[in-house]
Design a protein around this motif. Structure first.
Motif, PDB file in Angstrom:
ATOM      1  N   THR A  71       0.833  -1.205   0.000  1.00  0.00           N
ATOM      2  CA  THR A  71       0.000   0.000   0.000  1.00  0.00           C
ATOM      3  C   THR A  71       0.864   1.249   0.000  1.00  0.00           C
ATOM      4  O   THR A  71       0.597   2.211  -0.732  1.00  0.00           O
ATOM      5  N   PHE A  72       1.918   1.236   0.812  1.00  0.00           N
ATOM      6  CA  PHE A  72       2.791   2.405   0.866  1.00  0.00           C
ATOM      7  C   PHE A  72       3.386   2.700  -0.506  1.00  0.00           C
ATOM      8  O   PHE A  72       3.351   3.839  -0.977  1.00  0.00           O
ATOM      9  N   VAL A  75       0.583   3.984  -3.035  1.00  0.00           N
ATOM     10  CA  VAL A  75       0.106   5.341  -2.736  1.00  0.00           C
ATOM     11  C   VAL A  75       1.245   6.345  -2.930  1.00  0.00           C
ATOM     12  O   VAL A  75       1.025   7.462  -3.396  1.00  0.00           O
ATOM     13  N   LEU A 119      -3.348   0.924   7.344  1.00  0.00           N
ATOM     14  CA  LEU A 119      -3.248   1.293   5.930  1.00  0.00           C
ATOM     15  C   LEU A 119      -3.550   2.772   5.719  1.00  0.00           C
ATOM     16  O   LEU A 119      -2.951   3.419   4.857  1.00  0.00           O
ATOM     17  N   GLY A 120      -4.486   3.315   6.509  1.00  0.00           N
ATOM     18  CA  GLY A 120      -4.800   4.734   6.409  1.00  0.00           C
ATOM     19  C   GLY A 120      -3.613   5.607   6.807  1.00  0.00           C
ATOM     20  O   GLY A 120      -3.280   6.579   6.126  1.00  0.00           O
ATOM     21  N   GLY A 123      -0.864   5.168   4.167  1.00  0.00           N
ATOM     22  CA  GLY A 123      -1.237   5.856   2.931  1.00  0.00           C
ATOM     23  C   GLY A 123      -1.047   7.364   3.025  1.00  0.00           C
ATOM     24  O   GLY A 123      -0.576   8.000   2.078  1.00  0.00           O
ATOM     25  N   ALA A 126       2.610   8.109   2.866  1.00  0.00           N
ATOM     26  CA  ALA A 126       3.140   7.747   1.545  1.00  0.00           C
ATOM     27  C   ALA A 126       2.948   8.877   0.539  1.00  0.00           C
ATOM     28  O   ALA A 126       3.795   9.092  -0.335  1.00  0.00           O
ATOM     29  N   ILE A 127       1.842   9.603   0.651  1.00  0.00           N
ATOM     30  CA  ILE A 127       1.589  10.742  -0.237  1.00  0.00           C
ATOM     31  C   ILE A 127       2.721  11.767  -0.130  1.00  0.00           C
ATOM     32  O   ILE A 127       3.250  12.246  -1.135  1.00  0.00           O
TER      33      ILE A 127
END
Length: 199
Positions: A71-72, A75, A119-120, A123, A126-127
């Motif tokens: 996920t990282f 994103v 994950l939130g 994420g 990661a942005i």
């Protein structure tokens, strides 16, 4: 115990060495894949955050072991697109520094967050990391190669974090928890230093 700690230190050295070597890439190599690969390795903030993501994934275990780092990276690629396109994302440097503080604290406190929450958090950070990579892409770099470079480098740092978590775990529950908390705490303190502009 000594063997596991020695292996952990060797893993950390293996992660840090490319950062030192790549901090000032040669002018002729400052494009495409090689530059993209070097970028995450050239900053302590990126290295610490990526390794902590891997350790966090290991601590959560189960599906999180692969979902958190995957996920990282995905994103982060989106954040990279924002950076390349010039879309404004506010507080990028602050977000990156906070990612080191928060992820270090999560690892130190051995937080067992629900997968959706994990994950939130991943994420969101990661942005910021992806945006920094994209915004700092040299004009002469090939976009696809550059993106592949920073994504692969990030994945390798996550893998180093997973390996570090595994090696620490082999030290035994009691000793391993102490080492993990120490590593996470040191990362969090370094993040505070980065946030305050001291590092």
């Amino acid at each position: 115990m000594k063997s596991a700690l020695k292996s952990g230190l060797l893993a950390l050295a293996a992660v840090a060495l490319p950062a030192v070597a790549s901090a000032h890439p040669a002018i002729g190599e400052a494009a495409g894949f090689s530059h993209g690969f070097a970028h995450p390795m050239s900053g302590l903030d990126h290295i610490l955050a990526m390794v902590m993501v891997g350790v966090f994934a290991f601590q959560l275990a189960g599906r999180a072991t692969w979902l958190v780092p995957t996920t990282f990276v995905l994103v982060m690629a989106l954040g990279g697109v924002f950076g390349i396109a010039g879309i404004i994302v506010p507080f990028v440097e602050t977000g990156i520094a906070l990612s080191v503080v928060v992820l270090g604290a999560i690892v130190a406190l051995h937080v067992k967050a629900p997968l959706a929450t994990a994950l939130g958090i991943i994420g969101l950070f990661a942005i910021f990391h992806g945006y920094a990579h994209g915004a700092e892409m040299p004009e002469n770099a090939a976009g696809a190669g550059y993106a592949a470079g920073f994504m692969i480098a990030t994945a390798l740092l996550h893998a180093a974090g997973l390996a570090l978590g595994y090696l620490i775990g082999r030290a035994g529950e009691r000793q391993g928890l102490f080492v993990t908390r120490t590593a996470g705490g040191l990362a969090a303190v370094a993040g505070v230093g980065i946030l305050a502009g001291l590092i």
